[in-house]
Design an enzyme around this catalytic site. Structure first.
Site, PDB file in Angstrom:
ATOM      1  N   CYS A  64     -11.944   3.813   1.077  1.00  0.00           N
ATOM      2  CA  CYS A  64     -13.674   3.823   1.594  1.00  0.00           C
ATOM      3  C   CYS A  64     -13.443   4.724   2.923  1.00  0.00           C
ATOM      4  O   CYS A  64     -13.932   5.521   3.530  1.00  0.00           O
ATOM      5  CB  CYS A  64     -14.608   2.517   0.897  1.00  0.00           C
ATOM      6  N   GLY A  86      -6.487   0.006   4.281  1.00  0.00           N
ATOM      7  CA  GLY A  86      -8.102   0.271   4.178  1.00  0.00           C
ATOM      8  C   GLY A  86      -8.436   0.678   2.623  1.00  0.00           C
ATOM      9  O   GLY A  86      -9.594   0.207   2.372  1.00  0.00           O
ATOM     10  N   GLY A  87      -7.776   1.235   2.327  1.00  0.00           N
ATOM     11  CA  GLY A  87      -8.303   1.841   0.858  1.00  0.00           C
ATOM     12  C   GLY A  87      -8.999   2.992   1.348  1.00  0.00           C
ATOM     13  O   GLY A  87      -9.293   4.065   2.094  1.00  0.00           O
ATOM     14  N   MET A  92      -3.275   5.197   4.727  1.00  0.00           N
ATOM     15  CA  MET A  92      -4.488   4.690   2.953  1.00  0.00           C
ATOM     16  C   MET A  92      -4.486   3.146   3.132  1.00  0.00           C
ATOM     17  O   MET A  92      -5.353   2.361   2.715  1.00  0.00           O
ATOM     18  CB  MET A  92      -4.013   4.712   2.126  1.00  0.00           C
ATOM     19  N   HIS A 105     -43.193  -2.486  12.789  1.00  0.00           N
ATOM     20  CA  HIS A 105     -44.142  -1.231  11.780  1.00  0.00           C
ATOM     21  C   HIS A 105     -43.737  -0.333  13.364  1.00  0.00           C
ATOM     22  O   HIS A 105     -43.413  -1.080  14.607  1.00  0.00           O
ATOM     23  CB  HIS A 105     -45.332  -1.660  12.457  1.00  0.00           C
ATOM     24  N   SER A 123       0.004   4.180   0.719  1.00  0.00           N
ATOM     25  CA  SER A 123       0.279   5.933   1.589  1.00  0.00           C
ATOM     26  C   SER A 123      -0.024   5.016   3.373  1.00  0.00           C
ATOM     27  O   SER A 123      -1.101   4.279   3.767  1.00  0.00           O
ATOM     28  CB  SER A 123      -1.163   6.952   1.402  1.00  0.00           C
ATOM     29  N   GLU A 155       0.441  -1.255   0.144  1.00  0.00           N
ATOM     30  CA  GLU A 155       0.371  -0.370   0.223  1.00  0.00           C
ATOM     31  C   GLU A 155       0.488   1.079  -0.131  1.00  0.00           C
ATOM     32  O   GLU A 155       1.608   1.536   0.688  1.00  0.00           O
ATOM     33  CB  GLU A 155      -1.457   0.323   1.182  1.00  0.00           C
TER      34      GLU A 155
HETATM   35  C1  LIG Z   1     -15.825  10.975  -1.556  1.00  0.00           C
HETATM   36  C2  LIG Z   1     -16.074   9.524  -2.095  1.00  0.00           C
HETATM   37  C3  LIG Z   1     -16.988   8.945  -1.690  1.00  0.00           C
HETATM   38  C4  LIG Z   1     -17.434   7.471  -1.794  1.00  0.00           C
HETATM   39  N1  LIG Z   1     -18.190   7.118  -1.394  1.00  0.00           N
HETATM   40  C5  LIG Z   1     -19.390   5.827  -1.642  1.00  0.00           C
HETATM   41  C6  LIG Z   1     -20.653   4.944  -1.307  1.00  0.00           C
HETATM   42  O1  LIG Z   1     -21.164   5.964  -0.493  1.00  0.00           O
HETATM   43  N2  LIG Z   1     -20.519   3.744  -1.374  1.00  0.00           N
HETATM   44  C7  LIG Z   1     -19.696   3.414  -2.353  1.00  0.00           C
HETATM   45  O2  LIG Z   1     -19.689   2.022  -2.809  1.00  0.00           O
HETATM   46  N3  LIG Z   1     -18.623   3.566  -2.451  1.00  0.00           N
HETATM   47  C8  LIG Z   1     -17.860   4.941  -2.148  1.00  0.00           C
HETATM   48  N4  LIG Z   1     -16.743   5.665  -3.525  1.00  0.00           N
HETATM   49  C9  LIG Z   1     -16.306   4.083  -3.887  1.00  0.00           C
HETATM   50  C10 LIG Z   1     -15.734   3.614  -3.211  1.00  0.00           C
HETATM   51  O3  LIG Z   1     -14.723   4.048  -2.314  1.00  0.00           O
HETATM   52  C11 LIG Z   1     -14.308   3.373  -4.107  1.00  0.00           C
HETATM   53  O4  LIG Z   1     -15.728   2.569  -5.372  1.00  0.00           O
HETATM   54  C12 LIG Z   1     -13.606   1.886  -3.609  1.00  0.00           C
HETATM   55  O5  LIG Z   1     -12.949   2.561  -2.430  1.00  0.00           O
HETATM   56  C13 LIG Z   1     -12.714   1.386  -4.416  1.00  0.00           C
HETATM   57  O6  LIG Z   1     -12.190   1.069  -4.197  1.00  0.00           O
HETATM   58  P1  LIG Z   1     -10.906  -0.021  -4.607  1.00  0.00           P
HETATM   59  O7  LIG Z   1     -10.922  -1.567  -3.873  1.00  0.00           O
HETATM   60  O8  LIG Z   1     -11.259  -0.360  -5.961  1.00  0.00           O
HETATM   61  O9  LIG Z   1      -9.893   0.463  -4.178  1.00  0.00           O
HETATM   62  P2  LIG Z   1      -9.486   1.713  -2.836  1.00  0.00           P
HETATM   63  O10 LIG Z   1      -9.651   1.649  -1.741  1.00  0.00           O
HETATM   64  O11 LIG Z   1      -9.205   3.099  -3.704  1.00  0.00           O
HETATM   65  O12 LIG Z   1      -7.953   0.720  -3.170  1.00  0.00           O
HETATM   66  C14 LIG Z   1      -6.533   1.654  -3.457  1.00  0.00           C
HETATM   67  C15 LIG Z   1      -5.372   1.457  -2.678  1.00  0.00           C
HETATM   68  O13 LIG Z   1      -4.296   1.133  -3.849  1.00  0.00           O
HETATM   69  C16 LIG Z   1      -3.669   2.493  -3.148  1.00  0.00           C
HETATM   70  N5  LIG Z   1      -2.447   2.274  -4.106  1.00  0.00           N
HETATM   71  C17 LIG Z   1      -2.444   2.733  -5.716  1.00  0.00           C
HETATM   72  N6  LIG Z   1      -1.848   2.535  -6.716  1.00  0.00           N
HETATM   73  C18 LIG Z   1      -0.316   2.256  -5.782  1.00  0.00           C
HETATM   74  C19 LIG Z   1       0.841   1.377  -6.192  1.00  0.00           C
HETATM   75  N7  LIG Z   1       1.319   2.105  -6.924  1.00  0.00           N
HETATM   76  N8  LIG Z   1       0.975   0.930  -5.044  1.00  0.00           N
HETATM   77  C20 LIG Z   1       0.213   0.804  -3.851  1.00  0.00           C
HETATM   78  N9  LIG Z   1      -0.459   1.341  -3.972  1.00  0.00           N
HETATM   79  C21 LIG Z   1      -1.037   1.910  -4.474  1.00  0.00           C
HETATM   80  C22 LIG Z   1      -4.288   3.358  -3.121  1.00  0.00           C
HETATM   81  O14 LIG Z   1      -3.143   4.105  -2.162  1.00  0.00           O
HETATM   82  C23 LIG Z   1      -5.425   2.853  -2.402  1.00  0.00           C
HETATM   83  O15 LIG Z   1      -5.369   2.672  -0.836  1.00  0.00           O
HETATM   84  C24 LIG Z   1     -17.222   6.733  -2.338  1.00  0.00           C
HETATM   85  C25 LIG Z   1     -15.476   7.578  -3.274  1.00  0.00           C
HETATM   86  C26 LIG Z   1     -15.401   8.949  -3.300  1.00  0.00           C
HETATM   87  C27 LIG Z   1     -14.411   9.423  -3.547  1.00  0.00           C
END
Ligand SMILES: Cc1cc2nc3c(=O)[nH]c(=O)nc-3n(C[C@H](O)[C@H](O)[C@H](O)COP(=O)(O)OP(=O)(O)OC[C@H]3O[C@@H](n4cnc5c(N)ncnc54)[C@H](O)[C@@H]3O)c2cc1C
Length: 461
Positions: free
Chosen positions: A48, A45-46, A43, A445, A40, A38
């Protein structure tokens, strides 16, 4: 001279998103050695839990509890402090629960492919390489800044992450784009006390939804004080002082609006640029998303792409379902596919939320289906007193039903609790439960699901 630590693993996961971490947990529990990289430390948990769903939905909650007497700035600062505390706890929990396992290792740093089975993290004596026969790419997406003169250089340009993490409530927020993200931020910040304008290029909000639903959403947001300008083509952003001036054209006229914060909400693109996918032999589409088949295999059969990075729908639960598909390939029967998904629901977390599933009325008619349409305003649904008990009677419920089979083809619920109720509708659609069965079922209800007892009988077309 380079001093590299070389690790090997059964499975390498690049990116700590929902799909990657879910797969990592299941695979380690199944006895495999997993390394997850990962980039950062903010980040784990990503997106979400850190800067996406969790903080925004917590802000929706706080914005809804603000009283007129509260000092807007102080209330917002206290709210974002709470959000930071929760996301920090979730982040730590995500890291500890995975890295704490004997056969899992989390490496913090940016992964770059060296060849189809090896990535490198870091440089020089800190450089680590990881080699694995199976690789899952889960690097997510990032906001796109549209090519509008002056926008990228504007000091008032903000990302959704900036808005969530700041303690300063912007005085004037302009949102470029009336899609999901834009509307959620507009609703949240308006209710915190910001003056909000949405500039949308098309002629109405939510072009995918039926006209009546989009009109109800527009009415509610406008009623709450969000200024919505549709058919607005932004041509320039000027910065000559404490605010940005956004210049736009509408019906041949040039107008301006001022912003102390300017949020482009016109889409997010896959994070693939720095990964050196060429070194791995992994193909991407023109928009940067990784090309995958229905089992999420990339052009390299041992490399899978999960979540936003594969160009599918950008939702956490889709990334989670991607993990199910990949796990089914790796340690299951190999039968799951993206093509077997049915009745995937969506929620737009404005107030009240809009939750949808299946076909709209327009889509059903375009497909030539024989349908009945049931619709009723929430305020008129006698069977659903819950709306009155929580003092949120705005909105409308709409169902599209197959006239021949009585199966539900689609629903749009603009209502209190819609984010929960839609899951019941989706489950019914997946299991061929008819509209009549939904209408005649026993529900608690006072609840919002009780609306089914009535709305299916309100046939309007
Ligand atoms: C403001 C906002 C609100 C949202 N609200 C909702 C919601 O209410 N409900 C919903 O279902 N979805 C929502 N979403 C969308 C949802 O957050 C994303 O679709 C979901 O988190 C994507 O998850 P993912 O598994 O694709 O990767 P992510 O959770 O995006 O994780 C990717 C990770 O990879 C890391 N990374 C990137 N490049 C590299 C690299 N080269 N080397 C190592 N690590 C790297 C990043 O730092 C990140 O931590 C929202 C999005 C945003 C921005």
């Amino acid at each position: 001279m380079e001093d590299t630590t070389a690790l090997t693993a059964d499975v390498l996961v690049v990116g700590f998103g929902k799909g990657g971490k879910t797969a990592a947990h299941v695979l380690t529990d199944a006895g495999q050695r997993v390394v997850l990289v990962e980039r950062s430390a903010n980040m784990y948990g990503g997106t979400c839990p850190n800067v996406g769903c969790v903080p925004t939905k917590m802000l929706v909650h706080f914005a809804g509890t603000r009283r007129a007497a509260d000092d807007a700035q102080g209330f917002f600062a206290r709210s974002t402090a709470e959000v930071r505390a929760l996301t920090a706890a979730f982040r730590a929990g995500n890291f500890d629960s995975l890295d704490g396992k004997d056969t899992a290792t989390v490496i913090t740093g940016t992964a770059v492919f060296l060849d189809p089975r090896t990535i490198a993290v870091g440089e020089g004596e800190d450089r680590i390489t990881v080699t694995a026969p199976t690789i899952l790419i889960n690097t997510g997406s990032e906001p796109v800044v549209p090519a509008i003169p002056g926008l990228a250089a504007s000091p008032h340009l903000v990302t959704s992450t900036d808005l969530i993490t700041t303690s300063n409530l912007p005085e004037r927020l302009v949102v470029l784009g009336g899609g999901y993200l834009g509307l959620e931020f507009a609703d949240i910040y308006r209710r915190f006390g910001t003056h909000v304008t949405i500039l949308e290029a098309t002629d109405r909000l939510l072009p995918r939804e039926d006209d009546d639903i989009a009109a109800s959403v527009t009415e509610i947001l406008t009623g709450d004080g969000v200024h919505i300008i549709t058919g607005a083509h932004v041509t320039e952003v000027r910065d000559d002082g404490a605010v940005s001036t956004i210049v736009y054209e509408q019906d041949g006229r040039t107008s301006t609006v001022e912003a102390s914060a300017l949020l482009p909400a016109t889409g997010r693109r896959a994070v693939t640029a720095g990964l050196r996918l060429d070194a791995a032999g992994v193909r991407t589409a023109a928009n940067g998303a990784i090309e995958v088949d229905e089992h999420l295999r990339t052009s390299q059969p041992h490399i899978y792409a999960l979540g936003d990075v594969n160009g599918g729908e950008q939702f956490t639960y889709i990334s989670l379902d991607d993990a199910r598909i990949v796990l089914d390939q790796l340690i299951g029967e190999g039968t799951r596919a993206t093509t077997d998904r049915r009745a995937v629901p969506h929620t737009l977390f404005i107030t009240p939320p809009l939750a949808t599933v299946g076909l709209t009325e327009r889509q059903a008619r375009a497909e030539g289906l024989a349908i009945t349409v049931s619709r009723e305003k929430v305020a008129d649904i006698v069977a659903m007193p819950r709306a009155y008990t929580v003092e949120e009677t705005r909105g409308v419920m709409k169902f599209i039903v197959d006239a021949d089979t009585d199966l539900v083809l689609g629903a749009a619920l603009l209502s209190i609790d819609a984010q929960e109720v839609i899951n019941t509708v989706a489950l019914a659609m997946r299991h061929d439960i008819t509209a009549t069965e939904l209408r005649d079922s026993i529900y608690t209800h006072p609840s919002t699901t009780e609306a089914f007892n009535e709305v299916f009988d309100k046939v309007v077309a």
